[in-house]
Design an enzyme around this catalytic site. Structure first.
Site, mmCIF file in Angstrom:
data_model
loop_
_atom_site.group_PDB
_atom_site.id
_atom_site.type_symbol
_atom_site.label_atom_id
_atom_site.label_comp_id
_atom_site.label_asym_id
_atom_site.label_seq_id
_atom_site.Cartn_x
_atom_site.Cartn_y
_atom_site.Cartn_z
ATOM 1 N N ASP A 12 11.739 12.407 25.606
ATOM 2 C CA ASP A 12 12.247 13.384 26.555
ATOM 3 C C ASP A 12 12.808 12.590 27.736
ATOM 4 O O ASP A 12 12.588 11.371 27.846
ATOM 5 C CB ASP A 12 11.104 14.306 26.982
ATOM 6 N N ASP A 14 13.788 14.062 31.639
ATOM 7 C CA ASP A 14 13.207 14.465 32.920
ATOM 8 C C ASP A 14 11.697 14.665 32.795
ATOM 9 O O ASP A 14 11.229 15.402 31.927
ATOM 10 C CB ASP A 14 13.836 15.777 33.405
ATOM 11 N N ASP A 176 6.709 15.073 28.367
ATOM 12 C CA ASP A 176 5.767 15.586 29.363
ATOM 13 C C ASP A 176 5.580 17.090 29.285
ATOM 14 O O ASP A 176 4.709 17.647 29.954
ATOM 15 C CB ASP A 176 6.279 15.260 30.767
#
Length: 223
Positions: A12, A14, A176
Site C-alpha cells: 500500500d 499512504d 495499514d
C-alpha cells in the site's frame, strides 16, 4: 514466522510507505475554503483517508458543511476543486516513514519484486515516488482508477500478481488499512498489517492479517 518463499511484495502507499496527511489536509482545506467552510485539522481528516479521493472529499464536506445537500453535481464540482488543490501540493510535506528507504533497498537487493497497490488516484503516484527518490525500487503501481474496482476488491492484487507473473502463494500484501487486509483475504493472499498507519482509527490486528509489525524496518526480519 517468515515469508522467504514470497517473490512479489505488494505495498500500500499512504499510511504504509508514506505519510501524506499534511498535503491531503492542505488540499481538503483549500477545497473547503472555496466554499467558505471552516478548515479541518489533521486529526479530523485522518479517519477520512483510505477509500480513495472521492470518499475523502465527501467525508470532509459532510464534516465541514453538515447542512449542505451533497448532490452529485456539487460533489463533482468539489472533487474538481480538491483534485486541482492536491495536484498543486502533491508532495510538498509528504514524507516516508522511518526506515522505508533502507528497508526497500535491502528487499530489492534480496531479489524481491515490489509493486504498489493504492486507492490514491493513479496520476499522483509517480510524482510522489520521483520526489522521494524511490521510483526505481518498484516494478509497477496501480491506483484507484487503474481498474474498474479497487481495494478491498481482490482484482487489483490479482492483476499485479498476473502482470508480474507470480503465483498468489508467492505474493504478499503489506498495508495499514483494513482495505489492504480484506483485499488480500479476498485474493487468498497472505498479508502483513502495519500498526502505525491510518486505518480509520481502528486496530489493524482486528482484521486478522497474517501478522502485524509496528515498524517498517521489522519487515527485514520477515523476508
Amino acid at each position: 514466522m517468515d515469508f522467504k518463499n514470497k517473490k512479489l511484495i505488494i505495498f500500500d502507499f499512504d499510511g504504509t510507505l508514506i505519510n501524506s496527511i499534511p498535503d491531503l489536509t492542505l488540499a481538503v482545506n483549500k477545497m473547503l475554503l472555496h466554499y467558505n467552510a471552516s478548515p479541518l485539522t489533521i486529526e479530523e481528516v485522518t479517519p477520512f483517508i483510505g477509500n480513495g479521493a472521492m470518499p475523502l472529499v465527501k467525508r470532509a464536506l459532510k464534516k465541514a458543511l453538515p447542512n449542505k445537500e451533497l448532490t452529485d453535481a456539487f460533489l463533482e464540482e468539489a472533487f474538481t476543486v480538491y483534485f486541482s488543490a492536491y495536484t498543486a501540493v502533491t508532495c510538498d510535506k509528504t514524507f516516508m516513514y522511518p526506515g522505508v528507504f533502507d528497508t526497500l533497498t535491502k528487499l530489492e537487493k534480496k531479489g524481491y519484486k515490489m509493486v504498489i497497490c493504492t486507492n490514491k488516484p493513479y496520476s499522483f503516484i509517480a510524482p510522489i515516488l520521483e520526489k522521494l527518490e524511490i521510483k526505481h525500487l518498484f516494478k509497477s503501481w496501480i491506483g484507484e482508477d487503474s481498474l474498474t474496482t479497487k481495494k478491498p476488491d481482490a482484482a487489483p492484487l490479482l492483476h499485479l500478481a498476473k502482470t508480474q507473473e507470480v503465483a498468489i502463494a508467492n505474493c504478499i500484501m503489506v498495508g495499514d488499512s483494513k482495505n489492504d487486509i480484506l483485499a488480500a483475504q479476498n485474493a487468498n493472499m497472505e498479508s502483513i498489517g502495519v500498526s502505525y498507519g491510518y486505518n480509520y482509527n481502528e486496530n489493524i490486528a482486528d482484521y486478522n492479517p497474517t501478522t502485524v509489525v509496528d515498524n517498517f524496518t521489522d519487515l527485514e526480519a520477515l523476508f
